[in-house]
Design an enzyme around this catalytic site. Structure first.
Site, PDB file in Angstrom:
ATOM      1  N   ARG A 242       9.983 -25.692  58.660  1.00  0.00           N
ATOM      2  CA  ARG A 242      10.106 -24.912  59.865  1.00  0.00           C
ATOM      3  C   ARG A 242       9.132 -25.242  60.847  1.00  0.00           C
ATOM      4  O   ARG A 242       7.922 -25.474  60.715  1.00  0.00           O
ATOM      5  CB  ARG A 242      10.344 -23.446  59.400  1.00  0.00           C
ATOM      6  CG  ARG A 242      11.538 -23.034  58.953  1.00  0.00           C
ATOM      7  CD  ARG A 242      12.509 -23.187  59.808  1.00  0.00           C
ATOM      8  NE  ARG A 242      13.919 -22.646  59.427  1.00  0.00           N
ATOM      9  CZ  ARG A 242      14.748 -23.427  58.691  1.00  0.00           C
ATOM     10  NH1 ARG A 242      14.706 -24.844  58.720  1.00  0.00           N
ATOM     11  NH2 ARG A 242      15.988 -22.946  58.311  1.00  0.00           N
ATOM     12  N   GLU A 271      12.826 -24.976  68.966  1.00  0.00           N
ATOM     13  CA  GLU A 271      14.114 -25.962  68.846  1.00  0.00           C
ATOM     14  C   GLU A 271      15.305 -25.049  69.910  1.00  0.00           C
ATOM     15  O   GLU A 271      15.421 -24.122  69.979  1.00  0.00           O
ATOM     16  CB  GLU A 271      14.583 -26.109  67.616  1.00  0.00           C
ATOM     17  CG  GLU A 271      13.908 -26.818  66.556  1.00  0.00           C
ATOM     18  CD  GLU A 271      14.085 -26.815  65.251  1.00  0.00           C
ATOM     19  OE1 GLU A 271      15.627 -26.644  64.866  1.00  0.00           O
ATOM     20  OE2 GLU A 271      13.719 -27.389  64.444  1.00  0.00           O
ATOM     21  N   HIS A 289      16.252 -32.238  63.614  1.00  0.00           N
ATOM     22  CA  HIS A 289      16.367 -31.238  62.527  1.00  0.00           C
ATOM     23  C   HIS A 289      17.787 -31.578  61.751  1.00  0.00           C
ATOM     24  O   HIS A 289      18.758 -31.147  61.626  1.00  0.00           O
ATOM     25  CB  HIS A 289      16.737 -29.664  63.038  1.00  0.00           C
ATOM     26  CG  HIS A 289      16.671 -28.703  61.962  1.00  0.00           C
ATOM     27  ND1 HIS A 289      16.157 -27.523  62.379  1.00  0.00           N
ATOM     28  CD2 HIS A 289      16.773 -28.767  60.589  1.00  0.00           C
ATOM     29  CE1 HIS A 289      16.015 -26.540  61.178  1.00  0.00           C
ATOM     30  NE2 HIS A 289      16.603 -27.274  60.192  1.00  0.00           N
TER      31      HIS A 289
HETATM   32  C1  DGY Z   1      18.084 -25.060  56.252  1.00  0.00           C
HETATM   33  O1  DGY Z   1      19.141 -25.067  55.622  1.00  0.00           O
HETATM   34  O2  DGY Z   1      17.405 -24.216  56.081  1.00  0.00           O
HETATM   35  C2  DGY Z   1      18.388 -26.005  57.182  1.00  0.00           C
HETATM   36  O3  DGY Z   1      16.990 -26.223  57.854  1.00  0.00           O
HETATM   37  C3  DGY Z   1      19.253 -25.745  58.123  1.00  0.00           C
HETATM   38  O4  DGY Z   1      19.178 -24.643  58.640  1.00  0.00           O
END
Ligand code: DGY
Length: 323
Positions: A242, A271, A289
């Site tokens: 994250r 983001e 991402h």
């Molecule tokens: C997750 O599954 O956490 C990915 O980062 C997309 O949200």
């Protein structure tokens, strides 16, 4: 009996949307534009379930919608730090996520970033596409060898372990990790991983550091200026977890000053905005991402949400309840 009404906030793989339509009264989002706070609140007022993704901020404000009709948030994704879990609980909402099905692909993406940064692949491609390549020579774009190096993992959950398996068995890397909730010994032994007493110890000893902790209040800016300084100057930071785990400004400074050598990022603090300075740097690899972005995995994630929501409305406990 009327079918439960569901609001899906973004476009999902077609086969999952078709299956949802067969089972529920579904409001899809064919234009795929992010919903506003007002749209999300309207969904909570008008539907029995809201199915969000990481791009929807399900804040206490959103969750204050009245009168609240929804009873479940079926998140499409494993991470759920975009949902205010305390507020969801306070409103009596069940929250589910989609673990396991994205482990392999997210681990593959972390390894992609590791190799792209180590071998300067992004820079090399830009060099070639920019017509700058004059031919092979022994000193051209010399990078860092991966095999046999030490990989430090911050967090040692499913994805980190899958990264460790690839790195250790595939590339003979030595694995160090730090996790406040370490796994059973045999899990770490399977990849010859050693738990370090502190994050700092991992940082000081690793050639590559890959982040695998959840986002949210507890881990915000876990990689700050001080911690970046604890890494080797030759080290490379990988973040596929994250964005808010890394202080992006501190990272820019560390990359500019040579505190660390490079970074490979799939996630960002704000983001979809990315700190401008990162965009101009050669020693970073930046992906949008994409951790779970394979056809197979995105379908499996959608089907997992469907399974959770179906169980909930059938009066069974959803498999992946997180609140
Ligand atoms: C997750 O599954 O956490 C990915 O980062 C997309 O949200």
């Amino acid at each position: 009996m009327a079918k439960p009404k569901l609001v899906v906030t973004r476009r999902w793989p077609q086969e999952v949307e078709e299956r949802l339509q067969a089972l529920f009264d579904v409001q899809l989002n064919p234009s795929d534009t992010p919903l506003t706070v007002a749209d999300l609140q309207e969904a909570l007022r008008s539907a029995d379930a809201l199915l969000p993704t990481v791009s929807d901020r399900i804040s206490a404000e959103v969750l204050s919608a009245e009168p609240l009709r929804s009873r479940i948030l079926g998140n499409f994704g494993v991470g759920f730090n975009h949902i205010d879990i305390d507020a969801a609980k306070a409103r009596g909402l069940v929250v589910t996520n989609t673990p396991e099905v994205l482990t392999d692909c997210t681990a593959d993406l972390a390894m992609t970033l590791l190799f792209m940064t180590a071998r300067r692949a992004g820079e090399g491609e830009r060099h070639l596409r920019g017509h700058a390549w004059t031919g092979w020579r022994p000193t051209h774009m010399v990078a860092t060898k991966v095999a046999g190096k030490t990989l430090g993992l911050i967090g040692f959950g499913r994805i980190a372990r899958a990264v460790a398996a690839r790195a250790h068995h595939g590339f003979g890397m030595r694995i160090l990790y730090q996790d406040p909730y370490p796994p059973p010994k045999e899990v770490a032994d399977a990849v010859a991983a050693r738990q370090c007493a502190t994050i700092e110890e991992v940082l000081e000893q690793s050639d590559f550091v890959s982040l695998h902790c959840p986002g949210g209040k507890e881990t915000r800016h876990l990689m700050n200026a001080e911690r970046l300084k604890r890494m080797k100057p030759s080290a490379i930071l990988i973040n596929s977890a994250r964005g808010d785990v890394v202080d992006e400004q501190a990272l820019v400074a560390a990359l500019k000053s040579g505190t660390i050598t490079a970074a490979g990022l799939d996630v960002y603090e704000n983001e979809p905005r990315v700190t401008d300075e990162l965009l101009g740097m050669e020693n970073v690899v930046l992906l949008p991402h994409l951790g779970s972005a394979t056809r197979e995995t995105r379908v499996a994630m959608g089907m997992r949400v469907l399974e959770n929501v179906e169980a909930f409305f059938a009066g069974r406990p959803p498999r992946d309840r997180v609140a």
